[in-house]
Design a protein around this motif. Structure first.
Motif, PDB file in Angstrom:
ATOM      1  N   LEU A 116      -2.968  -3.480   7.588  1.00  0.00           N
ATOM      2  CA  LEU A 116      -1.815  -3.641   6.596  1.00  0.00           C
ATOM      3  C   LEU A 116      -0.815  -4.857   6.989  1.00  0.00           C
ATOM      4  N   THR A 117      -2.104  -5.643   6.455  1.00  0.00           N
ATOM      5  CA  THR A 117      -1.318  -7.077   6.856  1.00  0.00           C
ATOM      6  C   THR A 117      -0.379  -7.913   6.221  1.00  0.00           C
ATOM      7  N   GLY A 118       1.031  -8.156   6.676  1.00  0.00           N
ATOM      8  CA  GLY A 118       2.087  -8.743   6.148  1.00  0.00           C
ATOM      9  C   GLY A 118       2.739  -7.518   4.794  1.00  0.00           C
ATOM     10  N   GLN A 119       2.648  -6.433   5.242  1.00  0.00           N
ATOM     11  CA  GLN A 119       3.149  -5.315   4.783  1.00  0.00           C
ATOM     12  C   GLN A 119       3.680  -4.621   5.459  1.00  0.00           C
ATOM     13  N   ARG A 120       4.773  -3.759   4.425  1.00  0.00           N
ATOM     14  CA  ARG A 120       5.676  -2.260   5.007  1.00  0.00           C
ATOM     15  C   ARG A 120       7.149  -2.716   3.542  1.00  0.00           C
ATOM     16  N   GLY A 121       7.036  -1.753   3.824  1.00  0.00           N
ATOM     17  CA  GLY A 121       7.727  -0.781   2.937  1.00  0.00           C
ATOM     18  C   GLY A 121       6.924   0.026   2.230  1.00  0.00           C
ATOM     19  N   THR A 122       6.637   1.195   0.909  1.00  0.00           N
ATOM     20  CA  THR A 122       6.652   2.314   0.634  1.00  0.00           C
ATOM     21  C   THR A 122       5.314   1.222  -0.188  1.00  0.00           C
ATOM     22  N   LEU A 123       4.447   2.562  -0.840  1.00  0.00           N
ATOM     23  CA  LEU A 123       3.568   2.247  -1.895  1.00  0.00           C
ATOM     24  C   LEU A 123       2.963   3.673  -2.116  1.00  0.00           C
ATOM     25  N   LEU A 124       2.170   3.794  -2.296  1.00  0.00           N
ATOM     26  CA  LEU A 124       1.158   5.250  -2.807  1.00  0.00           C
ATOM     27  C   LEU A 124      -0.501   5.325  -2.602  1.00  0.00           C
ATOM     28  N   TRP A 125      -0.813   6.404  -2.857  1.00  0.00           N
ATOM     29  CA  TRP A 125      -2.014   6.602  -2.107  1.00  0.00           C
ATOM     30  C   TRP A 125      -3.149   7.622  -3.760  1.00  0.00           C
ATOM     31  N   HIS A 126      -3.773   7.533  -3.925  1.00  0.00           N
ATOM     32  CA  HIS A 126      -4.204   8.400  -5.407  1.00  0.00           C
ATOM     33  C   HIS A 126      -5.419   8.409  -6.022  1.00  0.00           C
ATOM     34  N   ALA A 127      -6.146   9.631  -6.064  1.00  0.00           N
ATOM     35  CA  ALA A 127      -7.455   9.321  -6.924  1.00  0.00           C
ATOM     36  C   ALA A 127      -7.316   8.327  -8.304  1.00  0.00           C
ATOM     37  N   HIS A 128      -8.508   7.831  -7.692  1.00  0.00           N
ATOM     38  CA  HIS A 128      -8.817   6.791  -9.121  1.00  0.00           C
ATOM     39  C   HIS A 128     -10.182   6.925  -9.709  1.00  0.00           C
ATOM     40  N   ILE A 129     -10.360   8.208 -10.499  1.00  0.00           N
ATOM     41  CA  ILE A 129     -11.318   8.725 -10.525  1.00  0.00           C
ATOM     42  C   ILE A 129     -11.115   9.591 -12.231  1.00  0.00           C
ATOM     43  N   LEU A 130     -11.623  10.121 -13.066  1.00  0.00           N
ATOM     44  CA  LEU A 130     -11.135  10.675 -13.884  1.00  0.00           C
ATOM     45  C   LEU A 130      -9.265  10.346 -14.057  1.00  0.00           C
ATOM     46  N   TRP A 131      -9.104  12.210 -14.462  1.00  0.00           N
ATOM     47  CA  TRP A 131      -7.491  11.911 -14.370  1.00  0.00           C
ATOM     48  C   TRP A 131      -7.010  12.834 -13.089  1.00  0.00           C
ATOM     49  N   LEU A 132      -8.062  13.076 -12.278  1.00  0.00           N
ATOM     50  CA  LEU A 132      -7.496  13.203 -10.717  1.00  0.00           C
ATOM     51  C   LEU A 132      -5.862  13.371 -10.128  1.00  0.00           C
ATOM     52  N   ARG A 133      -5.971  12.452 -10.757  1.00  0.00           N
ATOM     53  CA  ARG A 133      -4.099  11.216  -9.378  1.00  0.00           C
ATOM     54  C   ARG A 133      -3.199  12.351 -10.456  1.00  0.00           C
ATOM     55  N   ALA A 134      -3.533  12.648 -11.268  1.00  0.00           N
ATOM     56  CA  ALA A 134      -2.431  14.013 -11.507  1.00  0.00           C
ATOM     57  C   ALA A 134      -1.795  15.314 -10.211  1.00  0.00           C
ATOM     58  N   THR A 135      -3.007  15.579  -9.243  1.00  0.00           N
ATOM     59  CA  THR A 135      -2.414  15.821  -8.380  1.00  0.00           C
ATOM     60  C   THR A 135      -2.910  15.638  -6.900  1.00  0.00           C
ATOM     61  N   VAL A 136      -3.567  14.683  -6.896  1.00  0.00           N
ATOM     62  CA  VAL A 136      -4.350  13.705  -6.245  1.00  0.00           C
ATOM     63  C   VAL A 136      -3.863  13.101  -5.904  1.00  0.00           C
ATOM     64  N   HIS A 137      -2.288  13.018  -4.996  1.00  0.00           N
ATOM     65  CA  HIS A 137      -1.358  11.540  -4.518  1.00  0.00           C
ATOM     66  C   HIS A 137      -0.316  11.793  -3.705  1.00  0.00           C
ATOM     67  N   GLY A 138       0.210  10.480  -3.210  1.00  0.00           N
ATOM     68  CA  GLY A 138       0.983  11.191  -1.670  1.00  0.00           C
ATOM     69  C   GLY A 138       1.451   9.811  -1.711  1.00  0.00           C
ATOM     70  N   ALA A 139       2.625   9.561  -0.600  1.00  0.00           N
ATOM     71  CA  ALA A 139       2.918   8.280  -0.626  1.00  0.00           C
ATOM     72  C   ALA A 139       2.360   7.794   0.741  1.00  0.00           C
ATOM     73  N   ILE A 140       2.620   6.982   0.810  1.00  0.00           N
ATOM     74  CA  ILE A 140       2.325   5.451   2.628  1.00  0.00           C
ATOM     75  C   ILE A 140       3.498   5.130   2.630  1.00  0.00           C
ATOM     76  N   VAL A 141       4.285   5.106   3.985  1.00  0.00           N
ATOM     77  CA  VAL A 141       5.345   3.961   4.374  1.00  0.00           C
ATOM     78  C   VAL A 141       4.886   3.838   5.563  1.00  0.00           C
ATOM     79  N   ILE A 142       4.978   2.495   5.203  1.00  0.00           N
ATOM     80  CA  ILE A 142       4.589   1.187   6.555  1.00  0.00           C
ATOM     81  C   ILE A 142       5.541   1.051   6.864  1.00  0.00           C
ATOM     82  N   LEU A 143       6.420   1.039   8.317  1.00  0.00           N
ATOM     83  CA  LEU A 143       7.458   0.810   8.707  1.00  0.00           C
ATOM     84  C   LEU A 143       7.088  -0.567   9.217  1.00  0.00           C
TER      85      LEU A 143
END
Length: 560
Positions: A116-143
């Motif tokens: 995590l170079t030069g970044q701080r804040g809130t992002l997200l992660w999620h599935a990136h195939i089919l429509w799986l990100r409907a339930t496969v997702h969550g938060a990324i918190v970079i302090l």
């Protein structure tokens, strides 16, 4: 706390291995669990990470190296995208299936490894195939790094708020059926707030109350809300009755603070906002509602939660608020016009002042003949009249190893056919199909005009660029005018994002520096439009020497 949903199909083990930060070791371990209990008005199994919906929050600090082992225990192929993480020279870990990697097949695993170079804040992660990100997702918190303060008053507490959509039916089966028919899939049955559904007529127990999301607060405190839109297909308004919100960051980039009673957030976007609990004790309504300013079907239900002051009497009346109208364009425009980069000495806005590659992309949907579809035609998504065809070998792999026949590097830098883009458009404009990429030299400066089109209907498309942040230097309604519109560009403090919506029937101008070698996806973050082909990819060439070149692929990179 997020509601935890257990499932027989809980997807994969997700481990974050120990990382060293400022001489400290941080341990993360996400285990897979499975059971048949659910509180989402359905007994169907859902695909999740570690049995949680939304999935676990990934915490790290700026400068951390993060390793995430993903083990696939479901019948679907799987990938995880770390949405907004720059992935400097580590494109193999970006996650979009068949773009930077082949998917993780059932009973297989892959370790994502990125810094995590030069970044701080809130992002997200999620599935990136089919429509799986409907339930496969969550938060990324970079302090921030230890000892580095926020550029705004330190909050007393922080809260992750993940917004999403919920379908009672099986999402993949629904999408398969809509593809056969050639029409859009059904809209969702509810929005969700941290895994809690909104009011569903067939689920009287989910009308709020004990089953609704509740944010507990103390009087006289300041809370940092890390808001994430993980919905598949809908821009969302966020309101808290009786309270103002101070926006301080979007897409993990600090902004000039401003107060608002309504936040607009598109799929893939994140917003950090300060909430001060300066009202009388009681319970206040939180509303999540859709924004769509053209007659296109959306889930038009308003999902609610509550902000509850501790030590309030149980009988305290609920303070309500009316959500914006679904077509509240003026509210959406006012909010977006207020966003500016912080542009301070510590966090400058490094806007490219000159342009090496000036591109013009028309964005929209069309209709093509489809003899195999029940309706004889199907809806397609297009950029510059090209509907993207997904390859069967990952594009980054084909580029790195010079594998021929997978793609062509001839994506047009301007529309192939000129017409009145913001008007109804030609009725016989059939699209072309292809896996066509655009090649950029390392460190070149790029400007893209993203022009909405009205071939079927104009619409506000949230466009996401992988591998880069960009500056939204200008926007307008109607057709972009290259002779007059650049004079109004903001090259001082435009908002910096990784996902930006185009105004309905209008255009947005973005600029970025192509300083990250690899293959990088650009697509609409409405999942339905991505499925239809509203996507393309850039090849960013290596620069001089190893520090400007993509790293070799990991040994455990999945195979197609």
């Amino acid at each position: 706390m997020a509601q935890i949903i257990w499932s027989r199909a809980a997807v994969f083990v997700l481990f974050i291995l120990p990382v060293l930060v400022d001489a400290r070791v941080r341990h993360y371990k996400f285990n897979v669990v499975a059971t048949n209990v659910t509180k989402l008005c359905s007994t169907k199994p859902i695909v999740t990470v570690n049995g949680q919906f939304p999935g676990p929050t990934l915490y790290a600090r700026e400068g951390d190296t993060v390793l995430v082992k993903v083990v696939n225990h479901v019948k679907y192929n799987v990938t995880i995208h770390w949405h907004g993480v720059r992935q400097l020279r580590t494109g193999w870990n970006d996650g979009p299936a068949y773009i930077t990697q082949c998917p993780i097949q059932p009973r297989q695993s892959f370790v994502y490894n990125f810094t995590l170079t030069g970044q701080r804040g809130t992002l997200l992660w999620h599935a990136h195939i089919l429509w799986l990100r409907a339930t496969v997702h969550g938060a990324i918190v970079i302090l921030p790094k230890l000892g580095v303060p926020y550029p705004f008053p330190k909050p007393d507490k922080e809260e992750v708020v993940v917004l999403s959509e919920w379908w009672k039916s099986d999402v993949e089966a629904m999408v398969d059926q809509s593809t056969k028919v050639g029409l859009p899939p059904n809209v969702s049955d509810s929005h969700t707030i941290n895994g809690h559904t909104g009011p569903l007529a067939s689920c009287p127990s989910l009308q709020g109350g004990a089953d609704g999301y509740r944010l507990q607060v103390d009087s006289g405190k300041t809370y940092l809300l890390r808001i994430i839109n993980a919905a598949l297909n809908e821009d969302l308004f966020v309101k808290v009755a009786g309270h103002q919100l101070t926006v301080v960051e979007v897409d993990a980039v600090y902004t000039k603070p401003f107060k608002t009673d309504t936040i607009l957030i598109a799929p893939g976007q994140t917003t950090n906002a300060l909430l001060t609990t300066d009202k009388r004790a009681g319970t206040y309504l939180i509303t999540i509602s859709p924004f769509m300013d053209v007659p296109i079907p959306v889930d038009n239900r308003t999902t609610t939660a509550t902000l509850h002051y501790n030590n309030s009497l149980a009988a305290t009346a609920l303070t309500t608020t009316k959500p914006p109208a679904q077509n509240a364009t003026s509210i959406a425009t006012s909010y977006l016009d207020s966003l500016r980069s912080l542009n301070s000495k510590e966090y400058p806005a490094l806007v490219p002042k000159t342009v090496d590659h000036s591109l013009f992309f028309t964005i929209g949907v069309g209709v093509n003949p489809c003899p195999s579809c029940l309706n004889g035609s199907r809806v397609v998504g297009v950029i510059n009249n090209i509907s993207f065809v997904m390859p069967t070998v990952a594009l980054l792999q084909a580029h790195y190893y010079n594998i021929s026949g997978i793609y062509t590097a001839d994506f047009p830098g301007k529309p192939i056919f000129a017409y009145n883009y913001s008007g109804p458009g030609p009725k016989n404009l059939q699209t072309m199909n292809g896996t066509r990429l655009y090649r950029l030299p390392y460190n070149s400066s790029v400007q893209i005009i993203l022009q909405d089109t009205g071939v079927i209907s104009p619409e506000s498309h949230p466009i996401h660029l992988h591998g880069f942040n960009f500056f939204a230097v200008g926007k307008g309604l109607g057709n972009y005018n290259p002779a007059s519109d650049p004079a109004n560009f903001n090259l001082i403090d435009p908002v910096e994002r990784n996902t930006m919506s185009i105004p309905t029937g209008g255009w947005t101008a973005i600029r970025f520096k192509a300083d990250n070698p690899g293959v990088w996806f650009l697509h609409c973050h409405f999942e339905v439009h991505t499925t239809w082909g509203l996507k393309m990819a850039f090849i960013v060439e290596n620069g001089k020497g190893p520090d400007e070149s993509i790293l070799p692929p990991p040994r455990d990179l999945p195979k197609c």
